[in-house]
Design a protein around this motif. Sequence first.
Motif, PDB file in Angstrom:
ATOM      1  N   ASP A  12      28.401 -49.282  88.066  1.00  0.00           N
ATOM      2  CA  ASP A  12      28.052 -47.918  88.427  1.00  0.00           C
ATOM      3  C   ASP A  12      27.366 -47.214  87.256  1.00  0.00           C
ATOM      4  OD1 ASP A  12      29.188 -48.350  90.863  1.00  0.00           O
ATOM      5  OD2 ASP A  12      30.975 -47.154  90.499  1.00  0.00           O
ATOM      6  N   VAL A  13      26.226 -46.612  87.521  1.00  0.00           N
ATOM      7  CA  VAL A  13      25.520 -45.800  86.545  1.00  0.00           C
ATOM      8  C   VAL A  13      25.104 -44.508  87.227  1.00  0.00           C
ATOM      9  CG1 VAL A  13      24.660 -47.688  85.101  1.00  0.00           C
ATOM     10  CG2 VAL A  13      23.309 -46.921  87.038  1.00  0.00           C
ATOM     11  N   SER A  14      24.897 -43.478  86.434  1.00  0.00           N
ATOM     12  CA  SER A  14      24.414 -42.214  86.978  1.00  0.00           C
ATOM     13  C   SER A  14      23.164 -41.808  86.210  1.00  0.00           C
ATOM     14  CB  SER A  14      25.488 -41.128  86.871  1.00  0.00           C
ATOM     15  OG  SER A  14      25.703 -40.786  85.515  1.00  0.00           O
ATOM     16  N   ASN A  15      22.447 -40.857  86.748  1.00  0.00           N
ATOM     17  CA  ASN A  15      21.206 -40.421  86.112  1.00  0.00           C
ATOM     18  C   ASN A  15      21.447 -39.910  84.696  1.00  0.00           C
ATOM     19  OD1 ASN A  15      19.939 -41.137  88.436  1.00  0.00           O
ATOM     20  ND2 ASN A  15      19.395 -39.079  89.064  1.00  0.00           N
ATOM     21  N   ASP A  29       5.452 -45.687  93.194  1.00  0.00           N
ATOM     22  CA  ASP A  29       5.324 -44.353  92.615  1.00  0.00           C
ATOM     23  C   ASP A  29       3.980 -44.280  91.885  1.00  0.00           C
ATOM     24  OD1 ASP A  29       5.484 -42.002  91.116  1.00  0.00           O
ATOM     25  OD2 ASP A  29       7.595 -42.283  90.628  1.00  0.00           O
ATOM     26  N   PRO A  30       3.133 -43.320  92.218  1.00  0.00           N
ATOM     27  CA  PRO A  30       1.820 -43.236  91.567  1.00  0.00           C
ATOM     28  C   PRO A  30       1.912 -42.891  90.084  1.00  0.00           C
ATOM     29  CG  PRO A  30       2.173 -41.339  92.982  1.00  0.00           C
ATOM     30  CD  PRO A  30       3.311 -42.285  93.233  1.00  0.00           C
ATOM     31  N   LYS A  31       3.083 -42.450  89.618  1.00  0.00           N
ATOM     32  CA  LYS A  31       3.253 -42.126  88.197  1.00  0.00           C
ATOM     33  C   LYS A  31       3.503 -43.371  87.356  1.00  0.00           C
ATOM     34  CE  LYS A  31       5.114 -37.582  89.134  1.00  0.00           C
ATOM     35  NZ  LYS A  31       6.272 -36.705  89.011  1.00  0.00           N
ATOM     36  N   GLY A  32       3.986 -44.451  87.988  1.00  0.00           N
ATOM     37  CA  GLY A  32       4.268 -45.672  87.252  1.00  0.00           C
ATOM     38  C   GLY A  32       5.622 -46.255  87.610  1.00  0.00           C
ATOM     39  N   THR A  33       6.242 -46.931  86.625  1.00  0.00           N
ATOM     40  CA  THR A  33       7.507 -47.627  86.840  1.00  0.00           C
ATOM     41  C   THR A  33       8.541 -47.166  85.823  1.00  0.00           C
ATOM     42  OG1 THR A  33       6.307 -49.562  87.602  1.00  0.00           O
ATOM     43  CG2 THR A  33       8.589 -49.898  86.961  1.00  0.00           C
ATOM     44  N   PHE A  34       9.757 -46.914  86.304  1.00  0.00           N
ATOM     45  CA  PHE A  34      10.875 -46.531  85.444  1.00  0.00           C
ATOM     46  C   PHE A  34      12.047 -47.432  85.792  1.00  0.00           C
ATOM     47  CE2 PHE A  34      14.671 -44.335  84.224  1.00  0.00           C
ATOM     48  CZ  PHE A  34      14.328 -43.634  83.085  1.00  0.00           C
ATOM     49  N   LEU A  35      12.614 -48.127  84.788  1.00  0.00           N
ATOM     50  CA  LEU A  35      13.709 -49.060  85.027  1.00  0.00           C
ATOM     51  C   LEU A  35      14.691 -49.030  83.862  1.00  0.00           C
ATOM     52  CD1 LEU A  35      14.929 -51.392  86.739  1.00  0.00           C
ATOM     53  CD2 LEU A  35      13.496 -52.931  85.404  1.00  0.00           C
ATOM     54  N   PHE A  36      15.896 -48.501  84.109  1.00  0.00           N
ATOM     55  CA  PHE A  36      16.975 -48.479  83.120  1.00  0.00           C
ATOM     56  C   PHE A  36      18.079 -49.399  83.612  1.00  0.00           C
ATOM     57  CE2 PHE A  36      21.185 -46.712  82.052  1.00  0.00           C
ATOM     58  CZ  PHE A  36      21.140 -46.819  80.676  1.00  0.00           C
ATOM     59  N   TYR A  37      18.500 -50.345  82.776  1.00  0.00           N
ATOM     60  CA  TYR A  37      19.569 -51.274  83.116  1.00  0.00           C
ATOM     61  C   TYR A  37      20.827 -50.828  82.387  1.00  0.00           C
ATOM     62  CZ  TYR A  37      22.008 -55.726  83.827  1.00  0.00           C
ATOM     63  OH  TYR A  37      22.915 -56.695  84.168  1.00  0.00           O
ATOM     64  N   GLY A  38      21.811 -50.344  83.142  1.00  0.00           N
ATOM     65  CA  GLY A  38      23.016 -49.776  82.563  1.00  0.00           C
ATOM     66  C   GLY A  38      23.871 -50.748  81.784  1.00  0.00           C
ATOM     67  N   LYS A  39      23.858 -52.002  82.149  1.00  0.00           N
ATOM     68  CA  LYS A  39      24.734 -52.982  81.506  1.00  0.00           C
ATOM     69  C   LYS A  39      24.422 -53.161  80.016  1.00  0.00           C
ATOM     70  CE  LYS A  39      27.113 -57.089  82.838  1.00  0.00           C
ATOM     71  NZ  LYS A  39      27.334 -57.938  83.986  1.00  0.00           N
ATOM     72  N   ASP A  40      23.142 -53.160  79.649  1.00  0.00           N
ATOM     73  CA  ASP A  40      22.798 -53.313  78.231  1.00  0.00           C
ATOM     74  C   ASP A  40      21.994 -52.129  77.681  1.00  0.00           C
ATOM     75  OD1 ASP A  40      20.276 -53.715  79.291  1.00  0.00           O
ATOM     76  OD2 ASP A  40      20.054 -55.751  78.554  1.00  0.00           O
ATOM     77  N   ASN A  41      21.927 -51.031  78.439  1.00  0.00           N
ATOM     78  CA  ASN A  41      21.234 -49.803  78.022  1.00  0.00           C
ATOM     79  C   ASN A  41      19.772 -50.047  77.651  1.00  0.00           C
ATOM     80  OD1 ASN A  41      23.314 -47.903  78.402  1.00  0.00           O
ATOM     81  ND2 ASN A  41      24.257 -48.520  76.478  1.00  0.00           N
ATOM     82  N   SER A  42      19.116 -50.940  78.380  1.00  0.00           N
ATOM     83  CA  SER A  42      17.702 -51.199  78.111  1.00  0.00           C
ATOM     84  C   SER A  42      16.826 -50.384  79.058  1.00  0.00           C
ATOM     85  CB  SER A  42      17.389 -52.686  78.251  1.00  0.00           C
ATOM     86  OG  SER A  42      17.599 -53.120  79.571  1.00  0.00           O
ATOM     87  N   LEU A  43      15.631 -50.090  78.596  1.00  0.00           N
ATOM     88  CA  LEU A  43      14.702 -49.246  79.348  1.00  0.00           C
ATOM     89  C   LEU A  43      13.311 -49.852  79.312  1.00  0.00           C
ATOM     90  CD1 LEU A  43      14.126 -46.418  80.724  1.00  0.00           C
ATOM     91  CD2 LEU A  43      13.518 -45.647  78.433  1.00  0.00           C
ATOM     92  N   THR A  44      12.655 -49.859  80.467  1.00  0.00           N
ATOM     93  CA  THR A  44      11.251 -50.231  80.564  1.00  0.00           C
ATOM     94  C   THR A  44      10.543 -49.134  81.342  1.00  0.00           C
ATOM     95  OG1 THR A  44      11.806 -52.582  80.582  1.00  0.00           O
ATOM     96  CG2 THR A  44       9.620 -51.978  81.366  1.00  0.00           C
ATOM     97  N   VAL A  45       9.493 -48.576  80.760  1.00  0.00           N
ATOM     98  CA  VAL A  45       8.715 -47.521  81.407  1.00  0.00           C
ATOM     99  C   VAL A  45       7.241 -47.880  81.286  1.00  0.00           C
ATOM    100  CG1 VAL A  45       8.084 -45.076  81.399  1.00  0.00           C
ATOM    101  CG2 VAL A  45      10.399 -45.741  80.806  1.00  0.00           C
ATOM    102  N   SER A  46       6.522 -47.703  82.364  1.00  0.00           N
ATOM    103  CA  SER A  46       5.081 -47.908  82.357  1.00  0.00           C
ATOM    104  C   SER A  46       4.464 -46.765  83.146  1.00  0.00           C
ATOM    105  CB  SER A  46       4.735 -49.248  83.000  1.00  0.00           C
ATOM    106  OG  SER A  46       3.359 -49.481  82.944  1.00  0.00           O
ATOM    107  N   THR A  47       3.640 -45.953  82.488  1.00  0.00           N
ATOM    108  CA  THR A  47       3.042 -44.812  83.175  1.00  0.00           C
ATOM    109  C   THR A  47       1.626 -45.128  83.617  1.00  0.00           C
ATOM    110  OG1 THR A  47       2.184 -43.781  81.159  1.00  0.00           O
ATOM    111  CG2 THR A  47       4.426 -43.183  81.827  1.00  0.00           C
ATOM    112  N   LEU A  48       1.212 -44.461  84.662  1.00  0.00           N
ATOM    113  CA  LEU A  48      -0.129 -44.647  85.208  1.00  0.00           C
ATOM    114  C   LEU A  48      -0.930 -43.350  85.159  1.00  0.00           C
ATOM    115  CD1 LEU A  48       0.815 -46.795  88.329  1.00  0.00           C
ATOM    116  CD2 LEU A  48      -0.093 -47.590  86.153  1.00  0.00           C
ATOM    117  N   GLY A  49      -0.644 -42.518  84.145  1.00  0.00           N
ATOM    118  CA  GLY A  49      -1.356 -41.253  83.996  1.00  0.00           C
ATOM    119  C   GLY A  49      -2.854 -41.469  83.847  1.00  0.00           C
ATOM    120  N   ASP A  50      -3.601 -40.413  83.867  1.00  0.00           N
ATOM    121  CA  ASP A  50      -5.054 -40.460  83.761  1.00  0.00           C
ATOM    122  C   ASP A  50      -5.463 -40.941  82.365  1.00  0.00           C
ATOM    123  OD1 ASP A  50      -7.774 -40.075  83.736  1.00  0.00           O
ATOM    124  OD2 ASP A  50      -7.699 -37.987  84.388  1.00  0.00           O
TER     125      ASP A  50
END
Length: 133
Positions: A28-31, A98-119
């Motif tokens: 279980d993870v929360s925002n 999502d036209p903004k990109g990709t957001f992925l946080f994995y709660g088990k190891d607190n890792s984050l991957t973000v890729s934005t598709l801004g202008d």
Amino acid sequence: MRTKNKLFCLAFIALTSFGFSGCSKDDDVSNSDVEGTYAGEMTVYPATGIKIFDNTTLTITSAGEGKVKVTPAANTGGVAEIFDVFPEDGYIVNPENDPKGTFLFYGKDNSLTVSTLGDVKKAGQFRFKGVKQ
């Protein structure tokens, strides 16, 4: 007698199946779990060319109900982005396509991957991979 045995077997199978399909509290993870500072690697895609930062930071803050603001370190030239996010199977993610990109946080190891598709003409597009500090 056979009917009772069949009912007993069906009830046993149902209870056993339910026991194996239950979810774990460990997943279980929360925002709010995603908020904080992350250290990692970032590639920024401004109009002038690609910039790579091997050791930089990115900050995640709440931007309202079900929203997070992703703010790259100022020296990277990356542009902040707000994502709609929700918990799913131990992750915090944004909606598919999502036209903004990709957001992925994995709660088990607190890792984050973000890729934005801004202008890209406004600078801004970036890809980040790191862990919470």
